[in-house]
Write a protein that holds these residues in place. Structure first.
Motif, PDB file in Angstrom:
ATOM      1  N   GLY A  49       0.824  -1.215   0.000  1.00 23.08           N
ATOM      2  CA  GLY A  49       0.000   0.000   0.000  1.00 23.08           C
ATOM      3  C   GLY A  49       0.850   1.254   0.000  1.00 23.08           C
ATOM      4  N   VAL A  50       1.878   1.265   0.849  1.00 23.39           N
ATOM      5  CA  VAL A  50       2.766   2.432   0.904  1.00 23.39           C
ATOM      6  C   VAL A  50       3.484   2.593  -0.432  1.00 23.39           C
ATOM      7  CG1 VAL A  50       4.806   3.417   1.994  1.00 23.39           C
ATOM      8  CG2 VAL A  50       3.092   2.239   3.384  1.00 23.39           C
ATOM      9  N   PHE A  52       2.661   1.503  -3.346  1.00 24.56           N
ATOM     10  CA  PHE A  52       1.763   1.852  -4.434  1.00 24.56           C
ATOM     11  C   PHE A  52       1.416   3.337  -4.390  1.00 24.56           C
ATOM     12  CE2 PHE A  52      -2.147   2.431  -6.719  1.00 24.56           C
ATOM     13  CZ  PHE A  52      -1.986   1.620  -7.827  1.00 24.56           C
ATOM     14  N   ALA A  53       1.153   3.852  -3.186  1.00 21.75           N
ATOM     15  CA  ALA A  53       0.779   5.263  -3.068  1.00 21.75           C
ATOM     16  C   ALA A  53       1.905   6.151  -3.577  1.00 21.75           C
ATOM     17  CB  ALA A  53       0.436   5.602  -1.622  1.00 21.75           C
ATOM     18  N   VAL A  54       3.127   5.834  -3.155  1.00 25.16           N
ATOM     19  CA  VAL A  54       4.254   6.647  -3.613  1.00 25.16           C
ATOM     20  C   VAL A  54       4.478   6.420  -5.106  1.00 25.16           C
ATOM     21  CG1 VAL A  54       6.672   7.208  -3.246  1.00 25.16           C
ATOM     22  CG2 VAL A  54       5.266   6.525  -1.320  1.00 25.16           C
ATOM     23  N   ALA A  56       2.230   5.675  -7.363  1.00 23.39           N
ATOM     24  CA  ALA A  56       1.202   6.391  -8.122  1.00 23.39           C
ATOM     25  C   ALA A  56       1.536   7.868  -8.185  1.00 23.39           C
ATOM     26  CB  ALA A  56      -0.167   6.184  -7.482  1.00 23.39           C
ATOM     27  N   ALA A  96      -6.020   0.668  -9.429  1.00 23.89           N
ATOM     28  CA  ALA A  96      -6.335   1.544  -8.299  1.00 23.89           C
ATOM     29  C   ALA A  96      -7.638   1.131  -7.623  1.00 23.89           C
ATOM     30  CB  ALA A  96      -6.414   2.989  -8.782  1.00 23.89           C
ATOM     31  N   GLY A 100      -7.894  -0.510  -3.773  1.00 30.96           N
ATOM     32  CA  GLY A 100      -8.715   0.010  -2.692  1.00 30.96           C
ATOM     33  C   GLY A 100      -9.520  -1.109  -2.048  1.00 30.96           C
ATOM     34  N   TYR A 104      -8.469  -2.513   1.823  1.00 24.84           N
ATOM     35  CA  TYR A 104      -9.413  -2.177   2.883  1.00 24.84           C
ATOM     36  C   TYR A 104     -10.497  -3.229   3.060  1.00 24.84           C
ATOM     37  CZ  TYR A 104      -7.181   2.334   3.153  1.00 24.84           C
ATOM     38  OH  TYR A 104      -6.269   3.325   3.333  1.00 24.84           O
ATOM     39  N   ALA A 409      10.220   6.739   2.684  1.00 24.63           N
ATOM     40  CA  ALA A 409       9.555   5.467   2.375  1.00 24.63           C
ATOM     41  C   ALA A 409      10.335   4.300   2.972  1.00 24.63           C
ATOM     42  CB  ALA A 409       9.420   5.297   0.857  1.00 24.63           C
ATOM     43  N   GLY A 428      -6.292  -2.981   8.371  1.00 20.87           N
ATOM     44  CA  GLY A 428      -6.254  -2.948   6.916  1.00 20.87           C
ATOM     45  C   GLY A 428      -5.683  -1.645   6.411  1.00 20.87           C
ATOM     46  N   TYR A 430      -3.607   1.383   4.543  1.00 25.33           N
ATOM     47  CA  TYR A 430      -2.243   1.846   4.684  1.00 25.33           C
ATOM     48  C   TYR A 430      -1.885   1.951   6.155  1.00 25.33           C
ATOM     49  CZ  TYR A 430      -3.295   3.716   0.042  1.00 25.33           C
ATOM     50  OH  TYR A 430      -3.691   3.879  -1.248  1.00 25.33           O
ATOM     51  N   GLY A 431      -2.904   2.059   6.997  1.00 27.47           N
ATOM     52  CA  GLY A 431      -2.714   2.389   8.408  1.00 27.47           C
ATOM     53  C   GLY A 431      -2.099   1.255   9.160  1.00 27.47           C
ATOM     54  N   GLY A 432      -1.489   1.560  10.269  1.00 26.61           N
ATOM     55  CA  GLY A 432      -0.890   0.488  11.037  1.00 26.61           C
ATOM     56  C   GLY A 432      -0.899   0.917  12.458  1.00 26.61           C
TER      57      GLY A 432
END
Lengths: 432, 342
Positions: A49-50, A52-54, A56, A96, A100, A104, A409, A428, A430-432
C-alpha cells in the motif's frame, strides 16, 4: 527526469512484482489455514500500500514531466503515443480500484472474494508495465504513423504503434526484471532479519519464496537478455556497438569483458576479448560482421562509456544472481532446506540491491544507448527538451525531493518490518 | 470535427469526475490541515478513513484527463506545459508530496512528530495543487499565452498565470474542493450517526460554500476585466450555467441548514460542474485564447477515433468496478462495527 524515472522504475517494478507474492501468500493461507502465510500476506499488503501510493504519485509526476521536460516530444508525437498512454491509464484505473478493495476489504469480503480482488491488481499492473515499456520500445523502433512534408504526423495506426518491433523482448525483459527484483528484494530483507537473529519460520519461509522466484527468473532472464541483445544488434546497431565498446566494423568481432571505452582515441582498452564471440552471440555465426561506432557520424553516436559500463554491470550482476539461484536450488534439492551459512545469507542480503542495480543499469543501456535520439532517427533529445530557463534548479530540486521521499519510504517500511509478529494483523489499508 | 467534439466531451466528463472525486479528496486534505492540533483529532481520523479506499481511484481521473489532452490535443498540450511551466510544476509537486504524504501520515506506529509533519505536508500540498491548477486553467482564457502560426510559444514565466482571474480562480478551486469535501463528510458522518462530527462538517460546509459564492462572484467580475473574450459569451452560452450554479448553491445551503445532507451533497457537485461546463462552453471553440482552437490542436483523426474506441471499451469495464468500490466503501457502511480501528 532521469532521477524521477529511475526512482519510479523501482516502485513500478515492485508494483508489478508484489501482487504476485501477495496473492501466493494469501492463497496458501486460505488453503492451509496457516497463520504464518496470513501474517505474510497482510504485512506485505501493508508495505505494498505504501509503495503503491508513492508509486502512483511519482507516476503522476512522470506523466506531467513528459510534457514539462519534453514539450516538443509530446507536441509532435503526443497523437501517436498518447493512445498507448490512454490504455495504460485504464489499466492503472483497474489497479487503483481493486487495490482500494483489496487493502481495505480484508474484513468486508469473504476470503475467496478478497483473494479474487487481488487478481486484477496483478493483471493490471503487468498490463501497465507492458504498455509503458511498449512506449519506450516505440521510441527505439518508431512506427505506425506517417509524416507529412512539413513534418506533421498525419496518419496513425494505434495497433502498429503498440506492437512495434522492439516491444516483445523489451516487455518480457522488463516483466522478468520486475519479478526478479521483487523476489531478490524480499529475500534480501528477510536474510538481513535472519542475520540479525530473527530467524523464525516466518522469515525462513519468506526468504525461500523470494529466492525461489528469483532463482527461476534469473536464468530465464539470461535467455531473454540474449534475445533482446540480438534484436538490438540487428535493429539498433549503434546501441549494440556502444554497449560492447565496439569501434571498428569487423568480422569475428570479439566479446569484451570489462574495458573502458575512450571516445578520444576511439578504442576500448583494458578489456578481456573473446574473439568472434560477439559475432556469434548476435548472429549465431562467429564470422558475422558487426557494425562499429566509427560507421556512425560523431553526432549520432551515443555516449559510449556509461552505456558500456552499465551493460557490463547488468550482465555481471545477472550472472551473479543466476549463481546464487543455483546454490539455493542445489541445497534445496539435496537437503530440503535453505542454505544457512552466514556467507550465503550475506550474499542474499546483497542480491536485492544488486538486482535493482541491474535493472537501473539496464535502463541506462536502453536510454543512453539511444542517444542522441529521443525518438530514434526522428527527433533529437536536444530538440525535444524544454526551452524554459531554470532547468538546473529544477533538476536539483527534483533530486532533493526524491531523496527525501525515498528516505521516508524506506524508513517507513523498515518501521513496518520491525513490528513484532505478534502484532494484531487485522488492521487494513495503509494504516498500522 | 465531430470527433474533436466527442473527445472534448469525454475530456470534460473526466475533468468533472476529477473535480467531484479528486476535488473532494483535495478538499479533505484542506480540512485535515485546518484540523491540526488536539481538537481536530477525531475529524482528521474521519477524513483519512473516508479517503483511504477510494484515494487512488479518485486520483486516476486526473491522469485520464491528462492523457486524453496530450493524445487528442497535442498542439494545445505543448503550449500549456511550456507557457504554464511553473504553476503546473508546482501543482504536480503538490500532487507528488500529497500522494506520498498520504501513505506516510496514516501510519500509527510511526510516532507523533512523524505523523503531524506529514499531515502538515499533506494539507499544504492539498491547498497548493488545486490553487495552481485553478490558476493555470484560468490563464488559458486570458490571452497571456500566445502561440505563433509556426508553433512558437510566447508566455511570461510568472506573469502568464498571476493575473487577477488566475488568482481568483486558484482560490475558487480550493474553496470548491473544500466545500465538496465538507458536504460529503457531513453526509457520511450523519449517515453513520456520528452527530458531533456531522455538525462540525455542516458548519464547515456552510463557511466554504460562502467562500465559493464570494469567489465565484469575484470570478465573474474578473472575467470582465481579464478575459474579454470569455466575457462576451457570458450573457449567452454562460448564462444558463450561472443560473444553474446560483440555484445549486441556494438549494445546497438550504439543505445544509435543514440537515438534508444528501441534497447539499448533490447540489455542491452540480455547482462545481456548472462552473466547469459553463467555462468550457464560453471558451469554445478555443482551447487557448486566442490562438489555439480544438481543431487546430487536434491529433490526426485516426488517433481521435482510436481514443473514442478505447474509451468505449473501457467504460463497461471501469464503471462496474468503480460502482463495486463505492458500494463497498460508500458513506452508508459503518466500519467501526466490522473492523477494529487502526
Amino acid at each position: 527526469m532521469g532521477v524521477a524515472l529511475g526512482f519510479h522504475i523501482v516502485l513500478a517494478a515492485l508494483g508489478v512484482g508484489m501482487p504476485l507474492f501477495l496473492l501466493f501468500a494469501e492463497w496458501r493461507a486460505n488453503r492451509t489455514r496457516d497463520e504464518v502465510w496470513m501474517t505474510m500476506a497482510r504485512r506485505w499488503a501493508k508495505a505494498f500500500g505504501v509503495l503503491f501510493a508513492v508509486g502512483a504519485a511519482t507516476g503522476t509526476v512522470l506523466s506531467f514531466a513528459l510534457g514539462l521536460f519534453w514539450p516538443k516530444l509530446m507536441g509532435d508525437f503526443g497523437g501517436v503515443i498518447g493512445i498507448v498512454f490512454a490504455l495504460e491509464g485504464i489499466a492503472f484505473f483497474g489497479e487503483a480500484i481493486f487495490l482500494g478493495i483489496y487493502l481495505y476489504g480484508w474484513d468486508r469480503l469473504s476470503a475467496r472474494a478478497h483473494l479474487l480482488a487481488g487478481v486484477p491488481i496483478a493483471l493490471c499492473s503487468a498490463a501497465s508495465a507492458w504498455l509503458i515499456v511498449s512506449i519506450n520500445s516505440w521510441m527505439n523502433t518508431p512506427q505506425g504513423f506517417t509524416l507529412s512534408a512539413s513534418g506533421n504526423v498525419i496518419d496513425v495506426s494505434a495497433i502498429h504503434v503498440l506492437f512495434n518491433p522492439a516491444m516483445a523482448e523489451q516487455v518480457v525483459h522488463m516483466l522478468l526484471a520486475a519479478y526478479m527484483v521483487t523476489g531478490f528484494g524480499l529475500a534480501s530483507v528477510y536474510a538481513l532479519g535472519i542475520l540479525k537473529g530473527r530467524g523464525g519460520v516466518y522469515h525462513r519461509r519468506a526468504l525461500a519464496l523470494g529466492l525461489a522466484v528469483g532463482a527461476v527468473m534469473a536464468p530465464a532472464q539470461v535467455v531473454v537478455g540474449d534475445w533482446a541483445a540480438r534484436f538490438v544488434g540487428t535493429r539498433e546497431p549503434a546501441k549494440l556497438a556502444a554497449l560492447e565498446g565496439q569501434w571498428e566494423t569487423q568480422r569475428r568481432a570479439p566479446l569484451r569483458l570489462g574495458g573502458i571505452p575512450n571516445s578520444n582515441n576511439e578504442t576500448t582498452p583494458y578489456a578481456i576479448e573473446i574473439p568472434g564471440a560477439l559475432s556469434f552471440l548476435v548472429y549465431r555465426d562467429s564470422g558475422a560482421e558487426i557494425v562499429g561506432l566509427k560507421a556512425f557520424p560523431k553526432d549520432e553516436r551515443p555516449d559510449v562509456l556509461p552505456v558500456h559500463l552499465a551493460f557490463q554491470v547488468m550482465v555481471a550482476v545477472g550472472f551473479g544472481l543466476v549463481a546464487l539461484g543455483v546454490v539455493f536450488a542445489w541445497v534445496w534439492w539435496r537437503k530440503r532446506r535453505i542454505p544457512e551459512s552466514k556467507w550465503f545469507l550475506r550474499a542474499v542480503v546483497l542480491s536485492g540491491p544488486a538486482a535493482f542495480l541491474a535493472m537501473e543499469t539496464g535502463w541506462v543501456v536502453t536510454e543512453v544507448g539511444r542517444q542522441p535520439w529521443i525518438v530514434k532517427d526522428l527527433m533529437r533529445t536536444a530538440d525535444a527538451v524544454t526551452t524554459r530557463p531554470g532547468l538546473g534548479v529544477y533538476l536539483v530540486a527534483t533530486v532533493a525531493i526524491y531523496a527525501l521521499l525515498g528516505a521516508a519510504a524506506v524508513w517507513m517500511l523498515a518501521k513496518l518490518a520491525r513490528r513484532p509478529l505478534s502484532d494484531p494483523a487485522s488492521d487494513g489499508g495503509y494504516g498500522g | 470535427m465531430a470527433y474533436e467534439k466527442l473527445v472534448l466531451v469525454v475530456l470534460m466528463v473526466g475533468l468533472t469526475l476529477y473535480a467531484w472525486l479528486g476535488g473532494a479528496d483535495l478538499g479533505r486534505g484542506v480540512w485535515e490541515l485546518l484540523s491540526m492540533g488536539r481538537g481536530g483529532r477525531e475529524r482528521r481520523g474521519a477524513l483519512s478513513e473516508a479517503m483511504g479506499p477510494v484515494w487512488e481511484a479518485n486520483h486516476v481521473w486526473l491522469i485520464f484527463a491528462l492523457v486524453v489532452t496530450f493524445a487528442a490535443f497535442p498542439h494545445a498540450f505543448e503550449p500549456i506545459v511550456v507557457g504554464l511551466y511553473l504553476p503546473v510544476s508546482l501543482a504536480v509537486l503538490g500532487l507528488l508530496l500529497r500522494g506520498s504524504a498520504f501513505a506516510f501520515h496514516v501510519q500509527d506506529s510511526a510516532g507523533v512528530l512523524w505523523r503531524s509533519a506529514w499531515t502538515c505536508v499533506f494539507g499544504v500540498a492539498s491547498v497548493a495543487a488545486p490553487f495552481f491548477f485553478g490558476a493555470s486553467v484560468a490563464a488559458l482564457a486570458t490571452g497571456r499565452i500566445r502561440v505563433s502560426a509556426g508553433g512558437e510559444v510566447r508566455a511570461a514565466i510568472i506573469g502568464s498565470w498571476t493575473g487577477l482571474l488566475s488568482l481568483v480562480c486558484g482560490i475558487l478551486a480550493v474553496a470548491i474542493c473544500a466545500h465538496l469535501a465538507a458536504t460529503y463528510m457531513a453526509l457520511r458522518c450523519s449517515v453513520r450517526n456520528e452527530r458531533d462530527l456531522a455538525e462540525e462538517f455542516r458548519g464547515r460546509a456552510l463557511v466554504s460554500g460562502g467562500a465559493v459564492a464570494v469567489f465565484a462572484a469575484l470570478g465573474i467580475a474578473a472575467v470582465r476585466a481579464d478575459a474579454p473574450e470569455l466575457w462576451v459569451q457570458m450573457p449567452h452560452r454562460g448564462l444558463p450555467f450561472i443560473v444553474l450554479f446560483a440555484a445549486a448553491m441556494i438549494v445546497g445551503s438550504v439543505g445544509l441548514a435543514v440537515g438534508r445532507f444528501a441534497m447539499a451533497r448533490i447540489s455542491s457537485a452540480i455547482a462545481a460542474a456548472a462552473v466547469l461546463w459553463g467555462w468550457a462552453l464560453a471558451q469554445w471553440p478555443r482551447l487557448i485564447v486566442p490562438d489555439v482552437t480544438a481543431s487546430s490542436a487536434a491529433a490526426p483523426q485516426a488517433t481521435l477515433k482510436a481514443l473514442v474506441v478505447v474509451v468505449a471499451i473501457a467504460v463497461p469495464i471501469a464503471v462496474p468496478s468503480l460502482a463495486l468500490l463505492f458500494r463497498i466503501f460508500g458513506p452508508a457502511r459503518s466500519e467501526s462495527a466490522s473492523r477494529p480501528r487502526s
